[in-house]
Design a protein around this motif. Sequence first.
Motif, mmCIF file in Angstrom:
data_model
loop_
_atom_site.group_PDB
_atom_site.id
_atom_site.type_symbol
_atom_site.label_atom_id
_atom_site.label_comp_id
_atom_site.label_asym_id
_atom_site.label_seq_id
_atom_site.Cartn_x
_atom_site.Cartn_y
_atom_site.Cartn_z
ATOM 1 N N LEU A 274 -27.020 84.785 8.331
ATOM 2 C CA LEU A 274 -27.261 84.907 9.666
ATOM 3 C C LEU A 274 -27.929 86.434 9.938
ATOM 4 C CD1 LEU A 274 -24.397 83.004 11.700
ATOM 5 C CD2 LEU A 274 -26.758 82.382 11.048
ATOM 6 N N ALA A 275 -27.218 87.215 9.183
ATOM 7 C CA ALA A 275 -27.622 88.727 9.307
ATOM 8 C C ALA A 275 -28.900 88.839 8.744
ATOM 9 C CB ALA A 275 -26.415 89.509 8.751
ATOM 10 N N ALA A 276 -29.345 88.137 7.627
ATOM 11 C CA ALA A 276 -30.478 88.374 7.050
ATOM 12 C C ALA A 276 -31.664 87.728 7.725
ATOM 13 C CB ALA A 276 -30.490 87.628 5.544
ATOM 14 N N GLU A 277 -31.205 86.651 8.962
ATOM 15 C CA GLU A 277 -32.131 86.204 9.849
ATOM 16 C C GLU A 277 -32.486 86.972 10.827
ATOM 17 O OE1 GLU A 277 -34.043 83.371 9.430
ATOM 18 O OE2 GLU A 277 -33.363 82.824 7.391
ATOM 19 N N GLY A 278 -31.501 88.184 11.301
ATOM 20 C CA GLY A 278 -31.575 89.009 12.389
ATOM 21 C C GLY A 278 -30.673 88.232 13.477
ATOM 22 N N ILE A 279 -29.886 87.186 13.248
ATOM 23 C CA ILE A 279 -29.112 86.562 14.318
ATOM 24 C C ILE A 279 -27.920 87.139 14.518
ATOM 25 C CG2 ILE A 279 -28.117 84.504 15.051
ATOM 26 C CD1 ILE A 279 -30.294 83.031 13.270
ATOM 27 N N VAL A 280 -27.274 87.735 13.450
ATOM 28 C CA VAL A 280 -25.951 88.781 13.914
ATOM 29 C C VAL A 280 -26.274 89.982 13.309
ATOM 30 C CG1 VAL A 280 -24.641 86.658 13.812
ATOM 31 C CG2 VAL A 280 -25.013 88.000 11.772
ATOM 32 N N GLU A 281 -25.176 91.096 13.716
ATOM 33 C CA GLU A 281 -25.591 92.298 13.175
ATOM 34 C C GLU A 281 -25.005 92.399 11.660
ATOM 35 O OE1 GLU A 281 -23.434 91.172 15.486
ATOM 36 O OE2 GLU A 281 -24.453 91.738 17.439
ATOM 37 N N ALA A 282 -25.946 93.172 11.021
ATOM 38 C CA ALA A 282 -25.446 93.593 9.686
ATOM 39 C C ALA A 282 -24.150 94.513 9.465
ATOM 40 C CB ALA A 282 -26.612 94.220 9.194
ATOM 41 N N GLU A 283 -23.807 94.927 10.731
ATOM 42 C CA GLU A 283 -22.437 95.843 10.460
ATOM 43 C C GLU A 283 -21.083 95.048 10.204
ATOM 44 O OE1 GLU A 283 -24.836 96.060 12.766
ATOM 45 O OE2 GLU A 283 -25.665 98.066 12.630
ATOM 46 N N LEU A 284 -21.206 93.653 10.652
ATOM 47 C CA LEU A 284 -20.197 92.846 10.327
ATOM 48 C C LEU A 284 -19.917 92.693 8.811
ATOM 49 C CD1 LEU A 284 -21.013 89.997 12.722
ATOM 50 C CD2 LEU A 284 -19.687 91.693 13.013
ATOM 51 N N LEU A 285 -20.813 92.886 7.923
ATOM 52 C CA LEU A 285 -20.796 92.741 6.558
ATOM 53 C C LEU A 285 -20.275 93.969 5.870
ATOM 54 C CD1 LEU A 285 -23.960 90.805 5.764
ATOM 55 C CD2 LEU A 285 -21.610 89.921 5.627
ATOM 56 N N GLU A 286 -19.921 95.223 6.715
ATOM 57 C CA GLU A 286 -19.345 96.459 6.159
ATOM 58 C C GLU A 286 -18.165 96.238 5.351
ATOM 59 O OE1 GLU A 286 -19.563 99.418 8.857
ATOM 60 O OE2 GLU A 286 -21.931 99.449 9.069
ATOM 61 N N ARG A 287 -17.755 97.108 4.410
ATOM 62 C CA ARG A 287 -16.334 97.110 3.965
ATOM 63 C C ARG A 287 -15.309 97.380 4.902
ATOM 64 N NH1 ARG A 287 -14.642 97.045 -1.345
ATOM 65 N NH2 ARG A 287 -16.757 97.601 -1.994
ATOM 66 N N ALA A 288 -14.360 96.353 4.832
ATOM 67 C CA ALA A 288 -13.256 96.861 5.873
ATOM 68 C C ALA A 288 -12.492 98.110 5.609
ATOM 69 C CB ALA A 288 -12.000 95.640 5.782
ATOM 70 N N LYS A 289 -12.018 98.717 6.724
ATOM 71 C CA LYS A 289 -11.557 99.919 6.557
ATOM 72 C C LYS A 289 -10.041 99.846 6.231
ATOM 73 C CE LYS A 289 -14.424 101.697 10.310
ATOM 74 N NZ LYS A 289 -15.348 100.444 10.501
ATOM 75 N N PRO A 290 -9.585 100.756 5.459
ATOM 76 C CA PRO A 290 -8.260 100.552 5.193
ATOM 77 C C PRO A 290 -7.312 100.768 6.379
ATOM 78 C CG PRO A 290 -9.280 102.415 3.712
ATOM 79 C CD PRO A 290 -10.272 102.029 4.819
ATOM 80 N N GLN A 291 -6.183 100.112 6.590
ATOM 81 C CA GLN A 291 -5.494 99.953 7.721
ATOM 82 C C GLN A 291 -3.766 100.133 7.385
ATOM 83 O OE1 GLN A 291 -6.415 96.240 9.989
ATOM 84 N NE2 GLN A 291 -8.167 96.110 9.018
ATOM 85 N N GLN A 292 -3.156 100.836 8.173
ATOM 86 C CA GLN A 292 -1.842 100.846 8.463
ATOM 87 C C GLN A 292 -1.095 99.544 8.830
ATOM 88 O OE1 GLN A 292 -0.375 103.259 6.748
ATOM 89 N NE2 GLN A 292 -2.361 104.304 6.305
#
Length: 305
Positions: free
Chosen positions: A223-241
Amino acid sequence: MHTHCQTTTLPRLIGYARVSTEAQDTDPQLDELWAAGCAAVLEECASGDDLGRPVLARLLRDIQRGETLVVVRLDRLARSVSHLLSVIEQLEARGAHFRSLRDPIDTATPQGMFSLQVLGAVAQLERALISERTKAGLSAARSRGRVGGNPGLRAGDPEAIRKARARRDAAYLETLVAQLDTWLPTVRRMRPDQPWGDVVRVLNQNSTADWTPERLRRIVQRLAAEGIVEAELLERAKPQQGADRLVRLVAGIAVAAPDRTLQQIAAQLEAMKERTPRGGTRWHPSSVRHLLGKAEKSGLLGLNR
């Protein structure tokens, strides 16, 4: 795409104008939409068969409760009755309405809803007739010794294979777009701050779907490749406490199912085998309330709860 704004009274009317090629002009549609009282008009150049229309997808994602999507004619929005009904279902899920200026369709009125129900019945009859004709044709072909199916595919013709794959791909994308409202808000709320595994656990608890992290990631990538959703959703998850992760996880559950009580969210966390902030296995509504308070202060709940 051009977006124009002007003052209007509630409920807001949002116009959508589409042409198939750059050589065509949206001005006639714009004139009618503005004259109908639209507060904003979005324009798009795309074929009616193009299922990955980013302007329409964004409109369906952002339209607010009580607003009405307006088009000049039905063919400016949908390529088929089934596609139209799918779009209207997405609007209804968001509490929005639909109106076609030149057709008797206005889902905010009883008469318009009746016309829509007639369209739905026609679509159902059309599918039944197509199925009946297909079965009769196959039966007649078998009685004459002919084999059904695409001869190009049977012969391994590369062009026939490419076209068949393109049709399957288009149908798959249409299915994804039609179901966005059932899962995309949760993904947007949780990604990329949380790993795909946590997102999937929330989705699977709130629906009958059977998501896996890899399947969900592939769909969002498509869906990101089609421009339907934001590409930022595919970024690597940040380390979390640990505490931060629980705050985001509880926020994701609350937004995905805003009608759930604190007790129900606690039961869901137990079903997901999540440990409490103190490492226990039993969740209490007070613990959920505390985490939701932190989520609200962090802006994770938005206006949805």
